[in-house]
Design an enzyme around this catalytic site. Structure first.
Site, PDB file in Angstrom:
ATOM      1  CG  ASP A  74       0.709  46.943  74.517  1.00 12.65           C
ATOM      2  OD1 ASP A  74       0.516  47.909  75.177  1.00 12.65           O
ATOM      3  OD2 ASP A  74       1.752  46.295  74.308  1.00 12.65           O
TER       4      ASP A  74
ATOM      5  CG  ASP B 294       4.615  48.053  71.956  1.00  9.34           C
ATOM      6  OD1 ASP B 294       5.251  47.910  73.006  1.00  9.34           O
ATOM      7  OD2 ASP B 294       4.697  47.248  71.139  1.00  9.34           O
TER       8      ASP B 294
ATOM      9  CG  HIS C 101       8.481  49.895  69.264  1.00 12.47           C
ATOM     10  ND1 HIS C 101       8.987  49.495  70.454  1.00 12.47           N
ATOM     11  CD2 HIS C 101       7.398  48.952  68.909  1.00 12.47           C
ATOM     12  CE1 HIS C 101       8.451  48.294  70.896  1.00 12.47           C
ATOM     13  NE2 HIS C 101       7.778  47.887  70.145  1.00 12.47           N
TER      14      HIS C 101
ATOM     15  CG  HIS D  31      12.597  49.387  68.841  1.00 10.80           C
ATOM     16  ND1 HIS D  31      12.560  48.086  69.346  1.00 10.80           N
ATOM     17  CD2 HIS D  31      12.609  50.178  70.114  1.00 10.80           C
ATOM     18  CE1 HIS D  31      12.594  47.984  70.627  1.00 10.80           C
ATOM     19  NE2 HIS D  31      12.702  49.006  71.209  1.00 10.80           N
TER      20      HIS D  31
ATOM     21  CG  HIS E  11       5.147  46.330  66.405  1.00 10.28           C
ATOM     22  ND1 HIS E  11       6.193  45.790  66.064  1.00 10.28           N
ATOM     23  CD2 HIS E  11       4.916  46.410  67.603  1.00 10.28           C
ATOM     24  CE1 HIS E  11       6.920  45.340  67.378  1.00 10.28           C
ATOM     25  NE2 HIS E  11       5.781  45.989  68.455  1.00 10.28           N
TER      26      HIS E  11
ATOM     27  CE  LYS F 128       3.723  47.246  76.961  1.00 11.48           C
ATOM     28  NZ  LYS F 128       4.110  46.735  75.619  1.00 11.48           N
TER      29      LYS F 128
ATOM     30  CB  CYS G 111       2.234  43.109  76.085  1.00 11.52           C
ATOM     31  SG  CYS G 111       3.536  43.356  74.840  1.00 11.52           S
TER      32      CYS G 111
END
Length: 199
Positions: free
Chosen positions: A10, A48, A50, A54, A83, A108, A153
């Site tokens: 990330d 990441d 999203h 989310h 984010h 993810k 993470c």
């Protein structure tokens, strides 16, 4: 046969200073992460990713603030500022990250109703990302992790890597933490107890 892979967690704009969920000093590690990328033959990145709205975003829960904890169907869930929304500048990799060598990018957190810290599993600890199978099929037995953030993470990825049977190391100098209510010390202890090598 390949045996070791570097997993960069990330390294995205929203986790760096100026981003929506900035990790203190997050951009300071970019040169060291680039050095690790350069010195490893096999590199995997996580991102990441999203969707808008989310379920882990505090903005979706009336009266709730970022960093509060709610009880989700899969257990406790920290609420975050919006984010790493798909397709935004914040979701892009840091401009100085030399990531083009990556052989795989694992996205993810794209399922609207469940968050995902680990590179290996969603936060229900049951839904796989497919990374373990990919690594095993390619003959990797060892992973080295770095990136953001140590206590979320990176840490959960390291714990799951051990669970999946990989020899696991974390280059602590090439990570930075959010450190929410002592979360860095707690995760460091969890990783050490699980057999993660902290470098």
């Amino acid at each position: 046969m390949a045996h070791k892979a570097l997993i960069v967690i990330d390294m995205q704009n929203d986790f760096c200073p100026g981003g929506a969920l900035a990790v203190g000093g997050g951009d300071e590690i970019v040169p060291l992460v680039n050095h690790l990328i350069d010195s490893h033959d096999h590199v995997i990145l996580t991102q990441d990713w999203h969707p808008v709205g989310h379920s882990s975003f505090a903005s979706q829960h009336e009266g709730r603030q970022p960093f509060e904890t709610i009880e989700a169907s899969y257990g406790p869930q920290t609420l975050w500022p919006d984010h790493c929304v798909q397709g935004t500048k914040g979701a892009q990799f840091h401009d100085d990250l030399q990531w083009t060598k990556a052989e795989l990018v694992i996205r993810k957190g794209f399922r609207p109703e469940i968050d995902s810290y680990s590179a290996f599993f969603e936060n229900d600890h049951e839904t796989p990302t497919g990374l373990s199978g990919y690594l095993k099929e390619r003959g990797f037995g060892e992973v080295v992790l770095c990136g953001l953030a140590t206590d979320f993470c990176v840490g959960f990825s390291a714990l799951d890597a051990v669970t999946c049977g990989f020899k696991t190391s974390v280059v602590m100098q090439a990570c930075r933490a959010i450190d929410l209510d002592g979360s860095l010390a707690a995760m460091t202890e969890r990783m050490r107890a699980a057999g993660v090598h902290l470098l």
